[in-house]
Design a protein around this motif. Structure first.
Motif, PDB file in Angstrom:
ATOM      1  N   ILE A   1       0.873  -1.096  -0.307  1.00  0.00           N
ATOM      2  CA  ILE A   1      -0.297   0.072  -0.180  1.00  0.00           C
ATOM      3  C   ILE A   1       1.010   1.254   0.144  1.00  0.00           C
ATOM      4  O   ILE A   1       1.791   1.409   0.907  1.00  0.00           O
ATOM      5  CB  ILE A   1      -0.853  -0.130   1.161  1.00  0.00           C
ATOM      6  N   GLY A   2       0.588   1.786  -1.015  1.00  0.00           N
ATOM      7  CA  GLY A   2       1.239   3.293  -1.187  1.00  0.00           C
ATOM      8  C   GLY A   2       0.786   4.641   0.045  1.00  0.00           C
ATOM      9  O   GLY A   2       1.096   4.392   1.127  1.00  0.00           O
ATOM     10  N   ARG A   3      -0.009   5.143  -0.886  1.00  0.00           N
ATOM     11  CA  ARG A   3      -1.247   5.941  -0.112  1.00  0.00           C
ATOM     12  C   ARG A   3      -2.562   5.659   0.231  1.00  0.00           C
ATOM     13  O   ARG A   3      -3.213   4.897  -0.445  1.00  0.00           O
ATOM     14  CB  ARG A   3      -0.897   7.359  -1.399  1.00  0.00           C
ATOM     15  N   MET A   4      -2.520   5.955   1.326  1.00  0.00           N
ATOM     16  CA  MET A   4      -4.079   5.555   1.683  1.00  0.00           C
ATOM     17  C   MET A   4      -4.644   6.925   2.645  1.00  0.00           C
ATOM     18  O   MET A   4      -4.233   7.346   3.411  1.00  0.00           O
ATOM     19  CB  MET A   4      -4.031   4.778   3.055  1.00  0.00           C
ATOM     20  N   VAL A   5      -5.598   6.733   2.053  1.00  0.00           N
ATOM     21  CA  VAL A   5      -6.918   8.102   2.846  1.00  0.00           C
ATOM     22  C   VAL A   5      -7.559   7.996   3.130  1.00  0.00           C
ATOM     23  O   VAL A   5      -8.942   6.752   2.906  1.00  0.00           O
ATOM     24  CB  VAL A   5      -7.418   8.876   1.543  1.00  0.00           C
ATOM     25  N   VAL A   6      -8.168   7.804   4.416  1.00  0.00           N
ATOM     26  CA  VAL A   6      -9.440   7.778   5.624  1.00  0.00           C
ATOM     27  C   VAL A   6     -10.773   8.532   5.798  1.00  0.00           C
ATOM     28  O   VAL A   6      -9.125   9.747   5.731  1.00  0.00           O
ATOM     29  CB  VAL A   6      -8.724   6.605   6.600  1.00  0.00           C
ATOM     30  N   CYS A   7     -11.034   7.982   5.829  1.00  0.00           N
ATOM     31  CA  CYS A   7     -12.666   9.626   6.490  1.00  0.00           C
ATOM     32  C   CYS A   7     -12.190   9.059   7.895  1.00  0.00           C
ATOM     33  O   CYS A   7     -12.615   8.240   8.559  1.00  0.00           O
ATOM     34  CB  CYS A   7     -13.708   9.367   5.233  1.00  0.00           C
ATOM     35  N   ILE A   8     -12.709  10.226   8.677  1.00  0.00           N
ATOM     36  CA  ILE A   8     -13.038  10.559   9.945  1.00  0.00           C
ATOM     37  C   ILE A   8     -14.165  11.350  11.017  1.00  0.00           C
ATOM     38  O   ILE A   8     -14.419  12.051   9.826  1.00  0.00           O
ATOM     39  CB  ILE A   8     -11.361  11.099  10.629  1.00  0.00           C
ATOM     40  N   PRO A   9     -14.582  11.052  11.360  1.00  0.00           N
ATOM     41  CA  PRO A   9     -15.667  12.357  11.869  1.00  0.00           C
ATOM     42  C   PRO A   9     -15.325  13.460  12.175  1.00  0.00           C
ATOM     43  O   PRO A   9     -13.987  13.719  12.751  1.00  0.00           O
ATOM     44  CB  PRO A   9     -16.161  11.263  13.258  1.00  0.00           C
ATOM     45  N   SER A  10     -16.102  14.717  11.841  1.00  0.00           N
ATOM     46  CA  SER A  10     -15.421  15.971  11.476  1.00  0.00           C
ATOM     47  C   SER A  10     -15.113  16.198  13.145  1.00  0.00           C
ATOM     48  O   SER A  10     -14.232  17.262  13.506  1.00  0.00           O
ATOM     49  CB  SER A  10     -16.097  16.875  11.239  1.00  0.00           C
ATOM     50  N   GLY A  11     -16.013  15.359  13.880  1.00  0.00           N
ATOM     51  CA  GLY A  11     -15.709  15.770  15.386  1.00  0.00           C
ATOM     52  C   GLY A  11     -14.779  15.236  16.475  1.00  0.00           C
ATOM     53  O   GLY A  11     -14.808  15.311  17.937  1.00  0.00           O
ATOM     54  N   ILE A  12     -13.988  14.311  16.114  1.00  0.00           N
ATOM     55  CA  ILE A  12     -12.589  13.729  16.246  1.00  0.00           C
ATOM     56  C   ILE A  12     -11.870  14.772  16.782  1.00  0.00           C
ATOM     57  O   ILE A  12     -11.317  15.623  16.565  1.00  0.00           O
ATOM     58  CB  ILE A  12     -12.097  12.484  15.496  1.00  0.00           C
ATOM     59  N   THR A  13     -11.104  13.292  18.139  1.00  0.00           N
ATOM     60  CA  THR A  13      -9.918  14.303  18.498  1.00  0.00           C
ATOM     61  C   THR A  13      -8.757  14.193  17.904  1.00  0.00           C
ATOM     62  O   THR A  13      -8.828  13.097  17.392  1.00  0.00           O
ATOM     63  CB  THR A  13     -10.109  14.143  19.870  1.00  0.00           C
ATOM     64  N   GLU A  14      -7.615  14.521  18.668  1.00  0.00           N
ATOM     65  CA  GLU A  14      -6.350  14.638  17.888  1.00  0.00           C
ATOM     66  C   GLU A  14      -5.923  13.062  18.868  1.00  0.00           C
ATOM     67  O   GLU A  14      -4.888  12.247  17.775  1.00  0.00           O
ATOM     68  CB  GLU A  14      -5.073  15.426  18.668  1.00  0.00           C
ATOM     69  N   VAL A  15      -6.194  12.389  19.178  1.00  0.00           N
ATOM     70  CA  VAL A  15      -5.961  11.009  20.007  1.00  0.00           C
ATOM     71  C   VAL A  15      -6.419  10.217  19.453  1.00  0.00           C
ATOM     72  O   VAL A  15      -5.762   9.330  18.883  1.00  0.00           O
ATOM     73  CB  VAL A  15      -5.774  10.742  21.569  1.00  0.00           C
ATOM     74  N   GLU A  16      -7.339  10.488  18.620  1.00  0.00           N
ATOM     75  CA  GLU A  16      -8.990   9.274  18.231  1.00  0.00           C
ATOM     76  C   GLU A  16      -8.182   9.659  16.784  1.00  0.00           C
ATOM     77  O   GLU A  16      -7.766   8.502  15.906  1.00  0.00           O
ATOM     78  CB  GLU A  16      -9.710   9.858  18.181  1.00  0.00           C
ATOM     79  N   LYS A  17      -7.154  10.690  16.448  1.00  0.00           N
ATOM     80  CA  LYS A  17      -6.927  10.703  15.015  1.00  0.00           C
ATOM     81  C   LYS A  17      -5.666  10.112  14.592  1.00  0.00           C
ATOM     82  O   LYS A  17      -5.645   9.351  14.432  1.00  0.00           O
ATOM     83  CB  LYS A  17      -6.353  12.531  14.578  1.00  0.00           C
ATOM     84  N   ARG A  18      -4.746  10.482  15.415  1.00  0.00           N
ATOM     85  CA  ARG A  18      -3.730   9.156  15.347  1.00  0.00           C
ATOM     86  C   ARG A  18      -3.961   8.071  15.749  1.00  0.00           C
ATOM     87  O   ARG A  18      -3.155   7.085  15.296  1.00  0.00           O
ATOM     88  CB  ARG A  18      -2.803   9.956  17.287  1.00  0.00           C
ATOM     89  N   ALA A  19      -4.906   7.450  16.462  1.00  0.00           N
ATOM     90  CA  ALA A  19      -5.679   5.904  16.472  1.00  0.00           C
ATOM     91  C   ALA A  19      -5.294   5.618  15.189  1.00  0.00           C
ATOM     92  O   ALA A  19      -5.445   4.396  14.535  1.00  0.00           O
ATOM     93  CB  ALA A  19      -6.781   5.535  17.451  1.00  0.00           C
ATOM     94  N   VAL A  20      -6.240   6.364  14.093  1.00  0.00           N
ATOM     95  CA  VAL A  20      -6.563   6.317  12.932  1.00  0.00           C
ATOM     96  C   VAL A  20      -5.428   5.688  12.476  1.00  0.00           C
ATOM     97  O   VAL A  20      -5.648   4.591  11.696  1.00  0.00           O
ATOM     98  CB  VAL A  20      -7.494   6.601  12.335  1.00  0.00           C
ATOM     99  N   ARG A  21      -5.150   6.831  12.206  1.00  0.00           N
ATOM    100  CA  ARG A  21      -3.088   6.805  11.831  1.00  0.00           C
ATOM    101  C   ARG A  21      -2.456   5.974  11.841  1.00  0.00           C
ATOM    102  O   ARG A  21      -1.915   5.845  10.963  1.00  0.00           O
ATOM    103  CB  ARG A  21      -2.297   7.663  12.095  1.00  0.00           C
ATOM    104  N   ASP A  22      -2.470   5.567  12.981  1.00  0.00           N
ATOM    105  CA  ASP A  22      -1.532   4.091  13.646  1.00  0.00           C
ATOM    106  C   ASP A  22      -2.010   3.183  12.917  1.00  0.00           C
ATOM    107  O   ASP A  22      -1.186   1.988  12.341  1.00  0.00           O
ATOM    108  CB  ASP A  22      -1.176   4.067  14.731  1.00  0.00           C
ATOM    109  N   SER A  23      -3.481   2.436  13.471  1.00  0.00           N
ATOM    110  CA  SER A  23      -3.760   1.561  12.696  1.00  0.00           C
ATOM    111  C   SER A  23      -3.705   1.454  11.015  1.00  0.00           C
ATOM    112  O   SER A  23      -3.453   0.441  10.786  1.00  0.00           O
ATOM    113  CB  SER A  23      -5.265   1.554  13.231  1.00  0.00           C
ATOM    114  N   ALA A  24      -3.754   2.974  10.334  1.00  0.00           N
ATOM    115  CA  ALA A  24      -3.354   2.645   9.043  1.00  0.00           C
ATOM    116  C   ALA A  24      -2.004   2.168   8.634  1.00  0.00           C
ATOM    117  O   ALA A  24      -1.761   1.287   7.804  1.00  0.00           O
ATOM    118  CB  ALA A  24      -3.916   3.977   8.170  1.00  0.00           C
ATOM    119  N   GLU A  25      -1.484   2.881   9.548  1.00  0.00           N
ATOM    120  CA  GLU A  25      -0.125   2.648   9.119  1.00  0.00           C
ATOM    121  C   GLU A  25       0.867   1.156   9.564  1.00  0.00           C
ATOM    122  O   GLU A  25       1.147   0.548   8.847  1.00  0.00           O
ATOM    123  CB  GLU A  25       1.146   3.719   9.855  1.00  0.00           C
TER     124      GLU A  25
END
Length: 336
Positions: A99-123
């Protein structure tokens, strides 16, 4: 012998109820329930997606089914990684595809910690580069709105875990509301309603089927009925009860009211000029909740302006995320 790893770019709508995967320049490759079945002793995944859903509420003590997404964000990091990795292995073409690039959609009200969890899971699932995009922005792009122009567009995306409401202009979200009310909250409300008022114990899958078949947000000219199988809480034996669409509407009344209140709050905060654009263009409704009978009418009655259900609302978010993936340069400003 030299092997070359071919990199594929992927867009993913990691939803509470379903996860959809889009392959660059190819389209939607996968739509599976966001659920994992695991061995309780080892913790290893046994099945994911549709296969795991068939096991839900039917497992023995050695197997548990887990939905790693809750309220639109990752609640179980390890299981979310199992889910993403398993689904991506399904769509990848061969052993030597990465996998090269991945674009993931997230809720607009997400926190920075929750953003990091999504990024880490994808990576951890193998992505080299991860981009995030807000769900209402992705939905707007997916249904064909020009998000770059200086004109206001209002989108309501009712998903499994959250309802995302946003007014969009000039590649950005001007005003937004994100509430943790969606299809799953309605399913739970139906389950508790029949337990409380009908002494009937049903499962979440049955509650979801009831919602789809006879659920409605407003009173219908012709009310419907259906037979439901469950366990009678008095006799403790399996029973069949006939229920009506009025029962279901009463069960989800609170959730519908919460969505309507969030829409009202968003409009109240919208600048006048953009509000005028929304009045002229109307509100676009996407997500699985858009398919609930009368949902558009309920919102339209509240705001006294046109409300349109998007074509194929279930895939609007992943289609928009896919358009961003196909042309990252054009949509770079909408990425988070």
């Amino acid at each position: 012998m030299n092997f070359f790893r071919v990199r594929s770019d992927i867009a993913i709508d990691l939803g509470t109820a379903n996860t959809l995967v889009y392959l660059k320049n190819q389209g939607i490759a996968l739509n599976e329930p966001s659920i994992v079945a695991c061995d309780r002793k080892s913790g290893n995944p046994i099945a994911i997606g549709s296969e795991a859903l068939q096991m839900q509420e039917r497992t023995h003590p050695d197997i548990e089914t887990i939905q790693p997404m809750k309220d639109g964000v990752i609640a179980d990091f390890e299981r979310a990684e199992h889910l993403i990795r398993g689904l991506l292995q399904t769509v990848q073409k061969g052993w030597f595809t990465s996998i090269g690039r991945m674009v993931v959609c997230i809720p607009s009200g997400i926190t920075e910690v929750e953003k990091r969890a999504v990024r880490d899971s994808a990576e951890h699932a193998g992505a080299k580069t991860v981009h995030l995009i807000a769900e209402p922005m992705a939905a707007a792009i997916g249904i064909g709105l020009n998000v770059h122009e200086p004109v206001g567009n209002m989108v309501i995306d009712i998903g499994g875990g959250t309802t995302e409401i946003a007014v969009i202009a000039l590649s950005g979200i001007v005003v937004d509301q994100s509430i943790k009310v969606g299809g799953h909250a309605m399913d739970s409300a139906i389950l508790h309603y029949f337990r409380k008022y009908h002494n009937l114990l049903i499962g979440l899958r049955t509650a979801e089927r009831i919602k789809r078949v006879i659920g409605s947000a407003v009173k219908q000219n012709s009310e419907m009925e259906m037979d439901v199988k469950g366990r009678d809480l008095v006799s403790q034996f399996p029973k069949v009860r006939t229920i009506s669409s009025e029962d279901v509407r009463e069960a989800i009344e609170t959730e519908i009211s919460q969505i309507k209140s969030a829409v009202a709050r968003c409009l109240e905060s919208t600048p006048p000029e953009l509000g005028a654009d929304v009045l002229e263009r109307g509100i676009m409704l996407t997500g699985g909740g858009a398919l609930l009978t009368g949902m558009d009418t309920a919102i339209q009655t509240l705001v006294d302006m046109p409300v349109h259900v998007a074509e194929d609302p279930l895939t609007a978010v992943v289609r928009g995320t896919g358009k961003v993936l196909d042309d990252v340069g054009r949509y770079r400003n909408v990425l988070m």
